[in-house]
Design a protein around this motif. Sequence first.
Motif, PDB file in Angstrom:
ATOM      1  N   LYS A  91      40.407  25.982  35.122  1.00 45.97           N
ATOM      2  CA  LYS A  91      41.558  26.250  36.051  1.00 45.97           C
ATOM      3  C   LYS A  91      42.714  25.621  35.777  1.00 45.97           C
ATOM      4  CE  LYS A  91      42.274  26.795  40.941  1.00 45.97           C
ATOM      5  NZ  LYS A  91      41.658  26.578  42.308  1.00 45.97           N
ATOM      6  N   GLU A 104      37.368  30.260  35.739  1.00 45.54           N
ATOM      7  CA  GLU A 104      37.235  29.424  36.580  1.00 45.54           C
ATOM      8  C   GLU A 104      36.527  28.331  35.741  1.00 45.54           C
ATOM      9  OE1 GLU A 104      38.398  28.866  39.654  1.00 45.54           O
ATOM     10  OE2 GLU A 104      38.797  30.828  40.597  1.00 45.54           O
ATOM     11  N   ALA A 150      44.903  33.262  40.377  1.00 46.72           N
ATOM     12  CA  ALA A 150      43.717  33.902  39.798  1.00 46.72           C
ATOM     13  C   ALA A 150      44.084  35.263  39.569  1.00 46.72           C
ATOM     14  CB  ALA A 150      42.643  33.590  40.569  1.00 46.72           C
ATOM     15  N   THR A 185      37.397  35.300  37.334  1.00 48.31           N
ATOM     16  CA  THR A 185      38.004  35.788  38.887  1.00 48.31           C
ATOM     17  C   THR A 185      38.183  37.047  39.106  1.00 48.31           C
ATOM     18  OG1 THR A 185      40.291  35.825  37.679  1.00 48.31           O
ATOM     19  CG2 THR A 185      39.759  33.730  38.262  1.00 48.31           C
TER      20      THR A 185
END
Length: 828
Positions: A520, A507, A357, A319
């Motif tokens: 995530k 992610e 994030a 991220t």
Amino acid sequence: MTERIDHKMSKNAQRKTRRAKQKKSLFKRILLGSSLLGSAIFLILTIIVISYILDAPSLEKELLNDAQSSIIYDMNGQEVEALSGVENRKTVSISDVPELMQNAFIAVEDIRFKEHIGIDIKRIFGAVVANVTRGIGSEGASTITQQVIKNSFFSHEKKFKRKIQEQYLAILLERNYSKDEILAMYLNKIYFSEGAYGVATAAKTYFGKELNELELHEIALLAGMPQRPNYYNPFINPEEAEKRRNIVLSQMEKYGFITAEEANEAKEKSVTDSLIMETEEKKQYHQFMRQVINEIDAYAKKHQVALNLYEGGLKIYTTIDIKAQQHVESLMENGTITYPDENFQAAVVLLDSKTGAIRALTSGRNNTTIDFANIQRQPGSTIKPILDYGPAIEYLQWSTGTLINDEEYFYSTGKKVNNWDKKYRGNVTVREALSLSLNVPAVKAFKEVGAERAKTFATSIGMPANDKYLESYAIGGFTVGPTPIDIAGAYRSFADRGYYSSPYSVEKIEFPDGRVINLKPEEKKVMSEATAYMITDMLKTVVKSGTGSRGNVQGLPLAGKTGTTNLPDEWNEPLGARDSWFAGYTTNYTAAVWTGYNSTTKEQHISNEGKRIAAYLFKAVMENVHADKETANFTKPANVLEVYIEKSTGLLPSDYTPKEEIISELYIKGTEPREISKKYKQVEQPMMDGIYDKENDKIILNWNHETNETEEETNEVVFDLHVSIDEGPYQLILENTTALTYELTEPIDGAIYRYRLIAKDRNYPSNVSIPFVIEILVEKPLFQLPDPFDNNGNDGEEEGRQEDDETTDDETDEGSDETGTSLLNINL
């Protein structure tokens, strides 16, 4: 008769025999069926195993020795860097590895390594029993040989197919290579955190030594790390690293590699004493990348998956915002921010407010190996929205205008609760209490909510789940506090309308075969949108006009909060601090900043000036990431009402409430006040009279103010006096006076003076009376000069006297007083 009885007995015997034969036949059929079913299952399993073996990768020498680099990608899918074990690996032969080190790894990883054929049957059965009795994953059965295979050929997911192939290849490896060669492969491949692969590199990384220079306690420390490299990293987690080292020493003693005396002597050594600080140049964005590795390591542990970051050929999608990361890293050096000394540390965590994030992260200054972004510290007053006022709004439906008495107050233990300035302010709104960071109202809010409900709210947005939340937690006095990443995550939940997810830097991970793991975290609704908005609105006040004003960015809809933790009272340093925080957010970004020292002493702590650095860092970060970026304001939910109230009562203002007392606060629909305050009444109109004194040529005014109030309250009334001459504009001549008289000497002859007197409340100047107005006409007496040609002068004097008398008679009318001054009272 006898024959009949014998016949019956014979029949019964026959029946029993038939039943016995039937039961025996049924048992045989069941046994035969079970055997056939078992054989079928065995045959099927055999076919499956054979198919797995046939599908296993070939035993390529290059893969056994060479690394396959993993690639790191940024938030936009652009390649950042390649992670390669070869780049930070020194390969050694087994003859270069001291026998004591070989034995340390064998003792803790695979004690029958020299005897088994690549798989350890006894260990497999032991692992099966452990997994049945203590749960799946409680114990593994992998040998050193299997770990070499796993690190070379597989993605390390714990699947049946992969395990069969791993065991097959381990047996095959043992047939083609010697035990020394296999052990050398293992010792050169294993990961030791800090980007170090292989024992030789690890020795240099942690101790600055060659392998033959290592002491027993250092060897044991390294031997314990491969199980969980980042967790047992002595730079990051020295206490756990020491526990693991001591387990290795006990295993070495158990299997006769060292004596009890040697083990005990090594256990007495401090883990940190022989560590060295790394001096080589760090890889770019290494602090962010450490967070990436931490998250992948945590995922692997939770899901019982081993992931080879440096040699697995993985594609790791992170991220990171490169521009933001470069900026926060630049802030760690003296320049934009002036730091008091080289030991002063700081951590900055920047999140995307919409997703959680991590866009940028720094975990320390001056190449420190300590990860301050993940160190648990006391949060100070940054905890108040999380633990006190957030729960009060969520569970008790408090408004931002709820009144709390800021007074002398004590914990249930009898200890006094002090505000930061040792003062009390009486009734204050929740908004004012948070804006001024008052402690007494915060503790009262916590107690009103209740410790359990406050804990439930706080832990739902990432705060530590300590066994019991004490009263002192209300103002940040945690036993085990949150990390900067925790605080950032909690504040983001207010920015994102009450939704929370753990901050994350990865992610997804893509394997060479195309499989993908999504890292995530799931987002959950943890509070009402009303709670999130009302906390946000109060935190906007904090940065606009409260304790957080140093972190404010002009023109940006920004919410935030400061936090400091006190030094021990006996140090007599009331202005110093252990920790200084600033956390805040917009609709785009959330940032949390921690500053302080690794070790706080009386000689080394945050000064009063140093406490401001957290706010300066926060402001610099937020200015940078919001430059040339449209930032929307926070949206008020439909069930939140903005209501004007009387500050001191919390009720609706009356017509006479001073404007200084009227404030705007937020209420959840249905809880807003309906009653009108009766506290304030209109100030009574003063009474005034006045004359023009011809003899002394001056205007004299007198007034008074009589009410039914007490004398003390009457003394709070002050007056403003204005004058208008000949219908000109009013001019203020007396303001806030307590005088009851006024004189003007030598007024203008023939002018009309209009005076306006207003009484008002000294404490609330907008609370005023109806004006009292009077007009005074100034007519000065005529004076006749003597006739210079009159020798006697008497006739002239008499004539002048008559003119005076006539003038007086002409000027006297019904509105004149005894002095002949025109007077008109106008009561408006």
